[in-house]
Enzyme design. Sequence first.
Site, PDB file in Angstrom:
ATOM      1  N   TYR A 149      -2.045  -1.277   9.984  1.00  0.00           N
ATOM      2  CA  TYR A 149      -2.166  -1.587   8.551  1.00  0.00           C
ATOM      3  C   TYR A 149      -0.821  -1.364   7.853  1.00  0.00           C
ATOM      4  CZ  TYR A 149      -3.793  -1.284   3.726  1.00  0.00           C
ATOM      5  OH  TYR A 149      -3.959  -1.474   2.375  1.00  0.00           O
TER       6      TYR A 149
ATOM      7  N   SER B 269       0.848  -1.189   0.000  1.00  0.00           N
ATOM      8  CA  SER B 269       0.000   0.000   0.000  1.00  0.00           C
ATOM      9  C   SER B 269       0.882   1.236   0.000  1.00  0.00           C
ATOM     10  CB  SER B 269      -0.866   0.000   1.264  1.00  0.00           C
ATOM     11  OG  SER B 269      -1.419   1.277   1.483  1.00  0.00           O
TER      12      SER B 269
HETATM   13  N1  LIG Z   1      -8.446   0.348  -1.992  1.00  0.00           N
HETATM   14  C1  LIG Z   1      -7.346   1.003  -1.667  1.00  0.00           C
HETATM   15  O1  LIG Z   1      -7.344   2.240  -1.565  1.00  0.00           O
HETATM   16  C2  LIG Z   1      -6.068   0.247  -1.429  1.00  0.00           C
HETATM   17  C3  LIG Z   1      -4.883   0.985  -1.395  1.00  0.00           C
HETATM   18  C4  LIG Z   1      -3.685   0.305  -1.170  1.00  0.00           C
HETATM   19  C5  LIG Z   1      -3.689  -1.067  -0.999  1.00  0.00           C
HETATM   20  N2  LIG Z   1      -4.863  -1.768  -1.046  1.00  0.00           N
HETATM   21  C6  LIG Z   1      -4.772  -3.216  -0.864  1.00  0.00           C
HETATM   22  O2  LIG Z   1      -5.332  -3.822  -2.020  1.00  0.00           O
HETATM   23  C7  LIG Z   1      -5.825  -5.130  -1.671  1.00  0.00           C
HETATM   24  C8  LIG Z   1      -7.232  -5.286  -2.233  1.00  0.00           C
HETATM   25  O3  LIG Z   1      -8.044  -4.303  -1.631  1.00  0.00           O
HETATM   26  P1  LIG Z   1      -9.374  -3.735  -2.318  1.00  0.00           P
HETATM   27  O4  LIG Z   1      -9.281  -2.267  -2.218  1.00  0.00           O
HETATM   28  O5  LIG Z   1      -9.602  -4.393  -3.614  1.00  0.00           O
HETATM   29  O6  LIG Z   1     -10.423  -4.214  -1.215  1.00  0.00           O
HETATM   30  P2  LIG Z   1     -11.818  -5.012  -1.316  1.00  0.00           P
HETATM   31  O7  LIG Z   1     -12.338  -4.965   0.072  1.00  0.00           O
HETATM   32  O8  LIG Z   1     -12.637  -4.478  -2.430  1.00  0.00           O
HETATM   33  O9  LIG Z   1     -11.370  -6.501  -1.678  1.00  0.00           O
HETATM   34  C9  LIG Z   1     -10.678  -7.309  -0.780  1.00  0.00           C
HETATM   35  C10 LIG Z   1     -11.103  -8.750  -1.005  1.00  0.00           C
HETATM   36  O10 LIG Z   1     -10.307  -9.584  -0.127  1.00  0.00           O
HETATM   37  C11 LIG Z   1     -11.162 -10.561   0.411  1.00  0.00           C
HETATM   38  N3  LIG Z   1     -10.628 -11.063   1.692  1.00  0.00           N
HETATM   39  C12 LIG Z   1     -10.580 -10.408   2.876  1.00  0.00           C
HETATM   40  N4  LIG Z   1     -10.068 -11.220   3.823  1.00  0.00           N
HETATM   41  C13 LIG Z   1      -9.783 -12.407   3.221  1.00  0.00           C
HETATM   42  C14 LIG Z   1      -9.252 -13.627   3.678  1.00  0.00           C
HETATM   43  N5  LIG Z   1      -8.931 -13.821   4.965  1.00  0.00           N
HETATM   44  N6  LIG Z   1      -9.090 -14.632   2.785  1.00  0.00           N
HETATM   45  C15 LIG Z   1      -9.451 -14.452   1.491  1.00  0.00           C
HETATM   46  N7  LIG Z   1      -9.976 -13.331   0.999  1.00  0.00           N
HETATM   47  C16 LIG Z   1     -10.148 -12.301   1.869  1.00  0.00           C
HETATM   48  C17 LIG Z   1     -12.503  -9.859   0.604  1.00  0.00           C
HETATM   49  O11 LIG Z   1     -13.573 -10.794   0.719  1.00  0.00           O
HETATM   50  C18 LIG Z   1     -12.568  -9.000  -0.653  1.00  0.00           C
HETATM   51  O12 LIG Z   1     -13.215  -9.687  -1.721  1.00  0.00           O
HETATM   52  C19 LIG Z   1      -5.708  -5.234  -0.158  1.00  0.00           C
HETATM   53  O13 LIG Z   1      -4.566  -5.987   0.167  1.00  0.00           O
HETATM   54  C20 LIG Z   1      -5.546  -3.788   0.293  1.00  0.00           C
HETATM   55  O14 LIG Z   1      -4.825  -3.694   1.495  1.00  0.00           O
HETATM   56  C21 LIG Z   1      -6.042  -1.140  -1.272  1.00  0.00           C
END
Ligand SMILES: NC(=O)c1ccc[n+]([C@@H]2O[C@H](COP(=O)([O-])OP(=O)(O)OC[C@H]3O[C@@H](n4cnc5c(N)ncnc54)[C@H](O)[C@@H]3O)[C@@H](O)[C@H]2O)c1
Length: 267
Positions: free
Chosen positions: A161, A148
Amino acid sequence: MHDMNEAFGLGDRVAVVTGGASGIGRAVAEVLASAGARVVVGDLDGAGAEAVAGEIREFGGEALAHEVDVSERRQVEALIERATGEWGGLDILCNVAGIPADGPLRELGEDEFDRVVGVNVKGTLFGCQAGAAAMASSGGGSIINVASAAIDLAVPNYGLYALTKAAVTQLTQTLAVELGPRGIRVNVLAPGATLTNFSKRHLKNPDGSIDPERYERFVAAMKKTSPLDLVGEAIDQAWLVLYLASDASRFCTGQIWRANGGAAIPR
Ligand SMILES: NC(=O)c1ccc[n+]([C@@H]2O[C@H](COP(=O)([O-])OP(=O)(O)OC[C@H]3O[C@@H](n4cnc5c(N)ncnc54)[C@H](O)[C@@H]3O)[C@@H](O)[C@H]2O)c1
């Protein structure tokens, strides 16, 4: 003459994407499938994973869904076995599943620490271990982890986080060195603010609907951090994953890839 389809195409490759039911993982699964990969969509949300796999099949791609809790080592091994059992090997692994954590470090309890480390750090490590074992027997591959923009900043209430994502970054770099001789590349994304369920969690009304005013304020605040005046969408990360999954990036390993609209430029 260089051939773009040969460099970026994923025909016959086998991919596993965790967190594939939503947001960035969903966009990654769709893009890999559209480039020709056969994709196992893994997620805690089994019905959501099935919906994404079904949509990919509807558009002529090859995909199947697999319910998995990435914090459980045995379940992650079963996810990888699903891909190798179904399609004979593994070429691409995207460890996208991750959860947020909010609150000051001074008040952080051990249970919350274990819960978030369990998904974000252990989940990624278990994926890399099981994935690398499968890739080593298929002659190599590409692993893409997800950290992130939080790794570049010290933001109050984001400490837990951020430390899990710093751990993901470090384990990526060490694994890149350890696995390079086996033909396995390991890279990590550090996405900037991206509009998904993850980022919308603070913008919801008690009934689960999005508060339009808070949403607009959030988008405006995120845009301000980018010299391009842009907020990210899941697809912005997915195109980068396509590059890192493909042979076009064969010279790249152990790197942190920052698709963030320029938000992390020191100013
Ligand atoms: N959205 C942002 O702004 C952002 C920024 C930087 C990093 N990220 C990272 O990107 C990744 C994806 O995030 P996103 O924004 O698509 O979020 P999201 O919530 O849309 O998707 C996350 C998915 O992970 C699944 N998940 C959660 N816990 C789980 C587990 N224990 N086992 C299997 N699946 C699980 C959820 O069911 C969900 O479908 C994450 O690692 C997040 O930390 C997101």
